[in-house]
Design an enzyme around this catalytic site. Structure first.
Site, mmCIF file in Angstrom:
data_model
loop_
_atom_site.group_PDB
_atom_site.id
_atom_site.type_symbol
_atom_site.label_atom_id
_atom_site.label_comp_id
_atom_site.label_asym_id
_atom_site.label_seq_id
_atom_site.Cartn_x
_atom_site.Cartn_y
_atom_site.Cartn_z
ATOM 1 N N HIS A 18 0.837 -1.214 0.000
ATOM 2 C CA HIS A 18 0.000 0.000 0.000
ATOM 3 C C HIS A 18 0.868 1.258 0.000
ATOM 4 O O HIS A 18 0.666 2.164 -0.832
ATOM 5 C CB HIS A 18 -0.912 -0.007 1.228
ATOM 6 C CG HIS A 18 -1.843 1.157 1.289
ATOM 7 N ND1 HIS A 18 -3.106 1.136 0.736
ATOM 8 C CD2 HIS A 18 -1.700 2.395 1.830
ATOM 9 C CE1 HIS A 18 -3.696 2.291 0.928
ATOM 10 N NE2 HIS A 18 -2.860 3.085 1.595
ATOM 11 N N GLU A 19 1.820 1.318 0.904
ATOM 12 C CA GLU A 19 2.650 2.521 1.008
ATOM 13 C C GLU A 19 3.574 2.683 -0.196
ATOM 14 O O GLU A 19 3.894 3.804 -0.593
ATOM 15 C CB GLU A 19 3.468 2.491 2.305
ATOM 16 C CG GLU A 19 2.631 2.564 3.571
ATOM 17 C CD GLU A 19 1.736 3.795 3.618
ATOM 18 O OE1 GLU A 19 2.111 4.840 3.038
ATOM 19 O OE2 GLU A 19 0.656 3.720 4.242
ATOM 20 N N HIS A 22 1.823 4.730 -2.862
ATOM 21 C CA HIS A 22 1.933 6.172 -2.629
ATOM 22 C C HIS A 22 3.344 6.663 -2.956
ATOM 23 O O HIS A 22 3.529 7.716 -3.577
ATOM 24 C CB HIS A 22 1.609 6.506 -1.168
ATOM 25 C CG HIS A 22 0.193 6.224 -0.771
ATOM 26 N ND1 HIS A 22 -0.892 6.657 -1.500
ATOM 27 C CD2 HIS A 22 -0.316 5.563 0.304
ATOM 28 C CE1 HIS A 22 -2.008 6.276 -0.895
ATOM 29 N NE2 HIS A 22 -1.685 5.607 0.198
#
Length: 338
Positions: A18-19, A22
């Protein structure tokens, strides 16, 4: 120990993926990432590469990217979040959930390629029979081949399903071959509201099938899409009160991760895929402090032609944090109660 290690592995994979979404899109759009962190709390490991500090922290229940300009109080610079175009910022915000949707496609593809799938055989041969249902009560057994229903010839499993739909709650005569002997069985198909058709409590035989690379990739994407829409439908039912809000917290997820790990690596990867989709869907909810909330603020900025002030943005974020903490506490309480 297995449960602890499995939980760390599961949370670590989900958070990192997920990170990273980003992180990589921030880099691609020219934003400065000051820190990429996995976990919270005291540092276990830190190393600075270029402009970014990479951190591994002791509590593996989250992570974050410190992108320049994400804080409403920070001044705008050329390489900050707030200086970039709205589409670029939207991409960075959505990228975490998009990666959470890409991961299951890859995992399901890998599972299908390694393990194959169990595919129903399109023949009217009984694979399983549910106890206390019409077929079991009439005497049908696993391995029986359906020949006809009320005199109508049955060649495929689809023929069987279509023919049964003609006789909701009406007695029928099923002719079947059992160990080389042809017998007639009387029963009444019961209409099932969940499936929307008459059922007698049977399912087909399954066979092992090994898909090719392209087919496995398409199946992985299709399976992921199906689960996404099923989860959205489930959330709608929870919000409207049509289904109970049975929420599992970190303890519950850790326990399930341990159970999957005991079953083997493939069940654990399957579990990670489901959790990743869940994380992606939840993060897109338009709640403050979630990615969906940030995206909603960017939409508002696009409509207004200017962003909200720092005070309003901070207040909204605080409300979001309070909501998330409340849900987390409720989930942990449910875990302990179980």
């Amino acid at each position: 120990m297995t449960t602890i290690l499995a939980a760390i592995f599961v949370f670590g994979v989900l958070i990192t993926v997920h990170e990273f979404g980003h992180f990589i899109t921030a880099k691609m759009t020219g934003m400065r990432v000051d820190e990429f962190a996995i976990g919270f709390g005291p540092n276990i490991f830190q190393k600075k590469v270029g402009e970014t500090l990479y951190s591994l922290r002791i509590i593996p229940l989250g992570g974050y990217n410190k992108i320049a300009g994400m804080d409403p109080d920070e001044p705008a610079t050329e390489d900050s979040f707030k200086s970039k175009s709205i589409p670029a910022r939207m991409l960075v915000i959505l990228a975490g959930s998009l990666m959470n949707f890409l991961l299951p496609v890859i995992l399901f593809f890998s599972i299908f390629m390694i393990n194959g799938i169990q595919k129903p055989v399109d023949q009217p041969v009984l694979g399983t029979i549910m106890a206390d249902k019409a077929a079991a009560k009439a005497g049908l057994q696993v391995g029986d081949r359906i020949i006809s229903i009320n005199g109508e010839k049955i060649v495929t499993w689809n023929d069987l399903v279509v023919t049964l739909q003609k006789y909701p709650d009406k007695e029928i005569t099923v002719t079947a071959e059992h160990q080389g002997e042809v017998k007639n069985y009387q029963m009444v198909p019961a209409y099932d509201a969940q499936y929307g058709r008459p059922l007698i409590g049977i399912s087909p035989k399954y066979e092992h099938y090994q898909p090719g690379v392209a087919e496995a990739a398409a199946m992985g994407a299709g399976y992921t899409k199906h689960i996404i829409f099923a989860m959205i439908d489930g959330l709608q039912k929870i919000i409207t009160g049509a289904a109970p809000a049975d929420v599992a917290g970190p303890i519950g997820v850790a326990k399930m991760a341990g159970e999957m790990a005991h079953q083997g690596m493939l069940p654990l990867l399957n579990f990670i895929a489901f959790l990743s989709i869940n994380l992606g869907v939840i993060n897109l909810l338009p709640l403050p402090a979630l990615d969906g909330g940030h995206f909603a603020l960017l939409l508002l900025e696009a409509v207004r032609g200017k962003p909200l002030g720092a005070r309003a943005t901070n207040a909204i974020q605080m409300v979001g944090v309070a909501i998330i903490l409340s849900i987390t506490v409720l989930a942990v309480f449910n875990d302990i109660s179980r």
